[in-house]
Scaffold this motif. Structure first.
Motif, mmCIF file in Angstrom:
data_model
loop_
_atom_site.group_PDB
_atom_site.id
_atom_site.type_symbol
_atom_site.label_atom_id
_atom_site.label_comp_id
_atom_site.label_asym_id
_atom_site.label_seq_id
_atom_site.Cartn_x
_atom_site.Cartn_y
_atom_site.Cartn_z
ATOM 1 N N LEU A 70 47.586 -0.400 117.070
ATOM 2 C CA LEU A 70 48.492 -1.526 117.339
ATOM 3 C C LEU A 70 48.309 -2.059 118.751
ATOM 4 O O LEU A 70 48.267 -1.294 119.718
ATOM 5 C CB LEU A 70 49.951 -1.075 117.155
ATOM 6 N N LEU A 71 48.227 -3.379 118.857
ATOM 7 C CA LEU A 71 48.185 -4.062 120.149
ATOM 8 C C LEU A 71 49.457 -4.871 120.340
ATOM 9 O O LEU A 71 49.850 -5.649 119.473
ATOM 10 C CB LEU A 71 46.981 -5.006 120.231
ATOM 11 N N THR A 72 50.118 -4.661 121.469
ATOM 12 C CA THR A 72 51.210 -5.512 121.905
ATOM 13 C C THR A 72 50.823 -6.089 123.270
ATOM 14 O O THR A 72 49.705 -5.865 123.747
ATOM 15 C CB THR A 72 52.525 -4.720 122.004
ATOM 16 N N SER A 73 51.726 -6.819 123.882
ATOM 17 C CA SER A 73 51.389 -7.462 125.153
ATOM 18 C C SER A 73 52.601 -7.496 126.068
ATOM 19 O O SER A 73 53.746 -7.481 125.601
ATOM 20 C CB SER A 73 50.871 -8.879 124.894
ATOM 21 N N TYR A 74 52.332 -7.534 127.360
ATOM 22 C CA TYR A 74 53.405 -7.665 128.340
ATOM 23 C C TYR A 74 52.968 -8.627 129.435
ATOM 24 O O TYR A 74 51.807 -9.034 129.484
ATOM 25 C CB TYR A 74 53.812 -6.303 128.906
ATOM 26 N N TYR A 75 53.901 -9.001 130.288
ATOM 27 C CA TYR A 75 53.611 -9.998 131.297
ATOM 28 C C TYR A 75 54.511 -9.781 132.502
ATOM 29 O O TYR A 75 55.364 -8.884 132.513
ATOM 30 C CB TYR A 75 53.801 -11.404 130.728
ATOM 31 N N GLU A 76 54.329 -10.604 133.510
ATOM 32 C CA GLU A 76 55.137 -10.548 134.727
ATOM 33 C C GLU A 76 56.066 -11.768 134.741
ATOM 34 O O GLU A 76 55.603 -12.893 134.942
ATOM 35 C CB GLU A 76 54.228 -10.547 135.957
ATOM 36 N N PRO A 77 57.356 -11.581 134.523
ATOM 37 C CA PRO A 77 58.271 -12.731 134.535
ATOM 38 C C PRO A 77 58.345 -13.379 135.925
ATOM 39 O O PRO A 77 58.140 -12.725 136.948
ATOM 40 C CB PRO A 77 59.627 -12.106 134.162
ATOM 41 N N LEU A 78 58.650 -14.651 135.945
ATOM 42 C CA LEU A 78 58.922 -15.391 137.174
ATOM 43 C C LEU A 78 60.328 -15.972 137.033
ATOM 44 O O LEU A 78 60.563 -16.850 136.197
ATOM 45 C CB LEU A 78 57.891 -16.507 137.379
ATOM 46 N N LEU A 79 61.257 -15.449 137.843
ATOM 47 C CA LEU A 79 62.670 -15.773 137.673
ATOM 48 C C LEU A 79 63.283 -16.281 138.969
ATOM 49 O O LEU A 79 62.887 -15.863 140.064
ATOM 50 C CB LEU A 79 63.437 -14.519 137.214
ATOM 51 N N LYS A 80 64.270 -17.165 138.845
ATOM 52 C CA LYS A 80 65.026 -17.614 140.006
ATOM 53 C C LYS A 80 66.052 -16.554 140.391
ATOM 54 O O LYS A 80 66.651 -15.917 139.515
ATOM 55 C CB LYS A 80 65.737 -18.935 139.705
ATOM 56 N N ALA A 81 66.227 -16.352 141.689
ATOM 57 C CA ALA A 81 67.149 -15.320 142.164
ATOM 58 C C ALA A 81 67.790 -15.758 143.477
ATOM 59 O O ALA A 81 67.362 -16.728 144.106
ATOM 60 C CB ALA A 81 66.407 -14.003 142.364
ATOM 61 N N GLY A 119 77.075 -14.928 143.727
ATOM 62 C CA GLY A 119 77.890 -16.139 143.692
ATOM 63 C C GLY A 119 77.090 -17.333 143.215
ATOM 64 O O GLY A 119 75.871 -17.269 143.046
ATOM 65 N N ASN A 120 77.807 -18.437 142.974
ATOM 66 C CA ASN A 120 77.179 -19.657 142.460
ATOM 67 C C ASN A 120 76.393 -19.389 141.171
ATOM 68 O O ASN A 120 75.324 -19.947 140.945
ATOM 69 C CB ASN A 120 76.256 -20.287 143.509
ATOM 70 N N GLY A 121 76.942 -18.528 140.344
ATOM 71 C CA GLY A 121 76.309 -18.234 139.060
ATOM 72 C C GLY A 121 75.379 -17.036 139.077
ATOM 73 O O GLY A 121 74.947 -16.579 138.006
ATOM 74 N N TYR A 122 75.039 -16.516 140.243
ATOM 75 C CA TYR A 122 74.152 -15.351 140.352
ATOM 76 C C TYR A 122 75.014 -14.091 140.472
ATOM 77 O O TYR A 122 75.588 -13.805 141.520
ATOM 78 C CB TYR A 122 73.230 -15.485 141.562
ATOM 79 N N ALA A 123 75.077 -13.330 139.363
ATOM 80 C CA ALA A 123 76.005 -12.200 139.319
ATOM 81 C C ALA A 123 75.389 -10.911 138.794
ATOM 82 O O ALA A 123 76.071 -9.883 138.715
ATOM 83 C CB ALA A 123 77.212 -12.564 138.448
ATOM 84 N N VAL A 124 74.087 -10.944 138.441
ATOM 85 C CA VAL A 124 73.453 -9.761 137.848
ATOM 86 C C VAL A 124 72.524 -9.128 138.886
ATOM 87 O O VAL A 124 71.479 -9.698 139.204
ATOM 88 C CB VAL A 124 72.651 -10.130 136.588
ATOM 89 N N PRO A 125 72.868 -7.957 139.422
ATOM 90 C CA PRO A 125 72.065 -7.377 140.507
ATOM 91 C C PRO A 125 70.811 -6.670 140.007
ATOM 92 O O PRO A 125 70.766 -6.135 138.896
ATOM 93 C CB PRO A 125 73.031 -6.365 141.140
ATOM 94 N N LEU A 126 69.791 -6.685 140.872
ATOM 95 C CA LEU A 126 68.604 -5.846 140.710
ATOM 96 C C LEU A 126 68.653 -4.807 141.823
ATOM 97 O O LEU A 126 68.843 -5.158 142.991
ATOM 98 C CB LEU A 126 67.326 -6.667 140.821
ATOM 99 N N ALA A 186 68.429 -8.408 144.989
ATOM 100 C CA ALA A 186 68.764 -9.810 144.760
ATOM 101 C C ALA A 186 69.609 -9.877 143.490
ATOM 102 O O ALA A 186 69.802 -8.873 142.799
ATOM 103 C CB ALA A 186 67.509 -10.661 144.631
ATOM 104 N N TRP A 187 70.113 -11.080 143.211
ATOM 105 C CA TRP A 187 70.934 -11.285 142.011
ATOM 106 C C TRP A 187 70.282 -12.346 141.121
ATOM 107 O O TRP A 187 69.763 -13.358 141.620
ATOM 108 C CB TRP A 187 72.332 -11.753 142.393
ATOM 109 N N LEU A 188 70.353 -12.131 139.815
ATOM 110 C CA LEU A 188 69.899 -13.101 138.823
ATOM 111 C C LEU A 188 71.101 -13.754 138.172
ATOM 112 O O LEU A 188 72.217 -13.239 138.246
ATOM 113 C CB LEU A 188 69.049 -12.420 137.749
ATOM 114 N N ALA A 189 70.840 -14.886 137.488
ATOM 115 C CA ALA A 189 71.937 -15.617 136.853
ATOM 116 C C ALA A 189 72.180 -15.176 135.418
ATOM 117 O O ALA A 189 73.305 -15.285 134.925
ATOM 118 C CB ALA A 189 71.654 -17.119 136.901
#
Length: 401
Positions: free
Chosen positions: A153-164, A169-176, A211-214
């Motif tokens: 079986l072959l699956t795949s993965y990648y590197e996300p590019l996200l705003k943080a 605050g201002n909608g960013y409430a999920v911490p890394l 950092a925080w994600l939205a």
């Protein structure tokens, strides 16, 4: 595809061929004797010695028969085969894979360290020269399970590019988070649900925010991929892009979000799982925590600067070298060692792949002999490909002779 062994010619074939020549007359014998004497008197022409390193010639055709025993390697069995068994070997753009091979030579395994000087010299060679060198120095082995199954079986993965954001605050409430102090001393650590609800777990992570994600689903995607890039808004409003790399986990089992949704009667996801999951959450906001907590595994990160050279490569894999988009795979290291060149063949609705790749990473879900996770690259387009790849696989390791 099995390679047939070519049979040796029978000894009687030569004796039969001799009977077709006419008898030799005395006159012909005299002429033949004279020619032999002349040829013996003439010294053979000298072949000048090469003035520099010899260039590897391209063989007219690769070997078509192999006589060598199979090799047992942890969870897998390696069966020696001819180069002709590798589909698409003559057509691959090897220079793309050579960049990944050069990265592996930064931290080579003992088996490949002696070859790294040649690999570096061949980085500017033609594809034919690289191919010829491979057939001279390496032996392909088909990877099978211990029971002889060559399909996987072959699956795949990648590197996300996200705003943080650096600040909540201002909608960013999920911490890394960075790893908590003493993470290695308590295994397993708190589950995802406990991290979000227990005061003692939250106290251990206070001040460890990177950092925080939205969006919590984007955060979950980052946890599943294990690394990513953040377009961060700093406290002063400045914008910069950084990488967050895997730095540890809570050592809890991984549970698939898509499988959980399927168990809830949602059926098979058609769109990439992040999009379809966000759609489900919008329709079922009261069940968001239940969905997130279905996966108890939690990932911690470290921040890394992103130089101009780093931009072209992915994060560092388990081998400790940067991943190359389209040329790095994650494997089960009990089947294939890190730093091994691998021929990969996989055909499905998402991709038709016949190419040289390097085993440079691993993952908790990448288990088994014929199992690989294909690194698709960075950003949304790579994410779309990674989400669709789930297809049959065959692998051949290329090992030094």
């Amino acid at each position: 595809m099995k390679t047939r062994m070519s049979k040796a010619p029978k000894a009687s074939s030569k004796s039969k061929a001799m009977t077709v020549f006419p008898r030799i007359t005395p006159t012909l014998a005299i002429i033949a004797t004279a020619l032999v004497l002349v040829s013996c008197a003439t010294p053979p022409a000298r072949v000048p010695a090469p003035s520099g390193p010899a260039r590897v010639g391209v063989p007219a055709r690769p070997e078509t028969a192999v006589q060598a025993p199979a090799v047992m390697r942890g969870k897998s069995r390696w069966v020696p085969v001819a180069w002709t068994e590798l589909p698409g070997f003559e057509n691959d753009a090897l220079f793309e894979a050579w960049n990944a091979w050069l990265k592996s030579c930064e931290r080579p395994s003992p088996a490949f360290a002696p070859l790294c000087g040649e690999v570096r010299r061949l980085s500017i060679a033609s594809g034919d020269e690289q191919r010829a060198w491979m057939t001279t120095r390496l032996q392909p082995y088909r990877v099978e399970t211990l029971q002889g199954q060559a399909d996987g079986l072959l699956t795949s993965y990648y590197e996300p590019l996200l705003k943080a954001s650096r600040q909540p605050g201002n909608g960013y409430a999920v911490p890394l988070y960075q790893p908590p102090v003493g993470l290695g001393g308590r295994k397993p650590w708190y589950t995802r649900q406990e991290i979000e609800t227990l005061p003692e777990a939250q106290a251990a992570l206070r001040g460890r925010e990177i950092a925080w994600l939205a969006d919590p689903i984007d955060a979950m995607s980052l946890h599943i991929q294990g690394s990513g890039r953040l377009a961060v808004t700093e406290a002063d409003g400045a914008q910069r892009t950084v990488r967050v790399a895997f730095a540890g986990s809570n050592d809890q089992p991984f549970r698939s979000i898509t499988q959980w949704l399927a168990d809830q009667g949602q059926g098979r996801m058609v769109a990439p799982w992040t999009e379809s999951t966000k759609t489900w959450v919008a329709q079922n906001p009261q069940r968001l925590s239940q969905l997130l907590w279905s996966n108890p595994r939690y990932i911690f990160f470290r921040e890394e600067a992103l130089s101009e050279m780093d931009v072209a490569y992915g994060p560092r894999g388990a081998q400790g070298v940067p991943l190359t988009p389209g040329r790095s795979i994650a494997v089960d290291r009990e089947s294939i060692p890190y730093g091994t060149p691998v021929w990969l063949a996989s055909r499905g609705a998402a991709a038709d792949l016949q190419k040289l790749v390097m085993a440079q990473d691993t993952g908790s879900a990448i288990v088994g002999a014929v199992r690989a996770d294909y690194f698709a690259g960075t950003g949304p387009q790579a994410g779309e490909l990674a989400a669709r790849v789930n297809q049959p696989l065959r692998l051949w390791v290329l090992w030094p002779k």
